[in-house]
Design a protein around this motif. Structure first.
Motif, mmCIF file in Angstrom:
data_model
loop_
_atom_site.group_PDB
_atom_site.id
_atom_site.type_symbol
_atom_site.label_atom_id
_atom_site.label_comp_id
_atom_site.label_asym_id
_atom_site.label_seq_id
_atom_site.Cartn_x
_atom_site.Cartn_y
_atom_site.Cartn_z
ATOM 1 N N ALA A 143 -75.609 -53.527 5.219
ATOM 2 C CA ALA A 143 -75.809 -52.262 4.512
ATOM 3 C C ALA A 143 -76.776 -51.374 5.276
ATOM 4 O O ALA A 143 -77.760 -51.855 5.848
ATOM 5 C CB ALA A 143 -76.347 -52.522 3.107
ATOM 6 N N THR A 144 -76.480 -50.092 5.286
ATOM 7 C CA THR A 144 -77.388 -49.154 5.939
ATOM 8 C C THR A 144 -78.634 -48.997 5.091
ATOM 9 O O THR A 144 -78.618 -49.201 3.879
ATOM 10 C CB THR A 144 -76.729 -47.781 6.126
ATOM 11 N N ASP A 149 -81.500 -47.313 2.956
ATOM 12 C CA ASP A 149 -81.499 -46.173 2.030
ATOM 13 C C ASP A 149 -82.345 -45.042 2.584
ATOM 14 O O ASP A 149 -83.195 -45.246 3.441
ATOM 15 C CB ASP A 149 -82.047 -46.600 0.659
#
Length: 307
Positions: free
Chosen positions: A236-237, A239
């Motif tokens: 996941a990138t 935030d």
């Protein structure tokens, strides 16, 4: 032509400072002293050409030393490779944390095509700190920057510790392809599809590392990696929080910056490496478009984030 006193008064130096500057310029040949003690500037063509020639000689020597150093490294690598090839066993064991880490460095330095890694629970073999990916991420980044394809499977549970997430994103930024899975059996490295390196003791990464070169073992490890990889999720990138949210998550760091705590102490209190601590500080400086730590602390004070 000027006297030393006139030169000193012109540039606004003390007598001692002027004497030091004059002696330095005289030693470089940029100034000359007449028979009556006055100083005069030497014509730039006459003064600078010898300096440039000396600089060119120094550069040539340094270049030669660099070439000799590279040749020595290449020769040493060839000797290591030759000796290893002549006595390769189908399996070998490197016991102890230092030996395990040394072999991981060897992988980073000698892999020629690909490195695929399953990062199971705990730190990598030879790494004592389980909550920080700095050492292994720097090694992975070095490997990727050499043009080697690096694929890494991580556990989904890394999101428990921000330091592990930071390390994962640092590797991804360096070109390492990362995916996450719920479980992995043991730390495993598949190198160039030629050999497999696994943690000697899954429950204790300090025990050492085992290398297996039999084609069947390599194929089995590659198949296991491929099956995990196909079902894995892309990392996941990170935030993009608002400045206020981001600042709130870094109150302790900001407080230490406000108290002018040294980077080593900041890293120890946060439980991360000094490199990671400095990167977090740099990230905050960039996020809030300030130029330095002082401006960052001022900004935090104005936002009411520091008492």
């Amino acid at each position: 032509m000027s006297t030393a006193e006139e030169v000193r008064d012109f540039v606004g130096l003390t007598a001692q400072e002027a004497d030091l500057v004059a002696e330095r310029l005289l030693s470089l040949g940029l100034l000359a002293r007449s028979s009556d003690g006055d100083l005069r500037a030497v014509h730039p063509v006459l003064a600078c050409h010898p300096l440039l020639e000396r600089a060119a000689l120094r550069l040539a020597r340094q270049q030669k030393e660099l070439e000799l150093g590279r040749a020595a490294v290449d020769e040493l690598a060839a000797e290591i490779g030759a000796s290893g090839t002549s006595s390769l066993a189908e399996a070998e064991v490197h016991r102890g944390a230092a030996a395990a880490w040394s072999f991981l460095e060897q992988i980073a330095a000698t892999a020629s095509a690909s490195v695929r890694c399953m990062a199971a629970a705990g730190a990598a073999p030879g790494v004592g700190e389980t909550s920080d990916y700095t050492a292994i991420s720097e090694l992975a980044a070095f490997t990727a920057q050499r043009g080697i394809e690096v694929q890494l499977l991580l556990l989904e549970s890394i999101d428990i510790l921000p330091s592990l997430v930071d390390g994962a994103h640092a590797m991804a930024a360096a070109g390492v392809e990362i995916r996450t899975v719920p479980t992995l059996p043991v730390w495993t490295f598949i190198v160039d599809d030629e050999y497999v390196a696994t943690a000697l003791e899954p429950a204790d990464n300090q025990e050492g590392i085992m290398i297996v070169r039999t084609p069947g073992a390599v194929a089995a490890a590659a198949d296991l990696f491929a099956r995990h990889w196909r079902g894995a999720a892309t990392l996941a990138t990170s935030d993009q929080p608002t400045p206020h949210d981001l600042m709130n998550t870094h109150r302790d760091l900001l407080a230490m910056l406000a108290d002018e705590v040294k980077d080593e102490t900041i890293a120890r209190r946060l439980g991360v490496s000094k490199t990671t601590a400095r990167r977090r500080i740099k990230d905050l400086i960039c996020e809030f478009e300030v130029k330095n730590r002082t401006q960052l602390v001022v900004r935090a004070c104005r936002m009411g984030l520091l008492d």
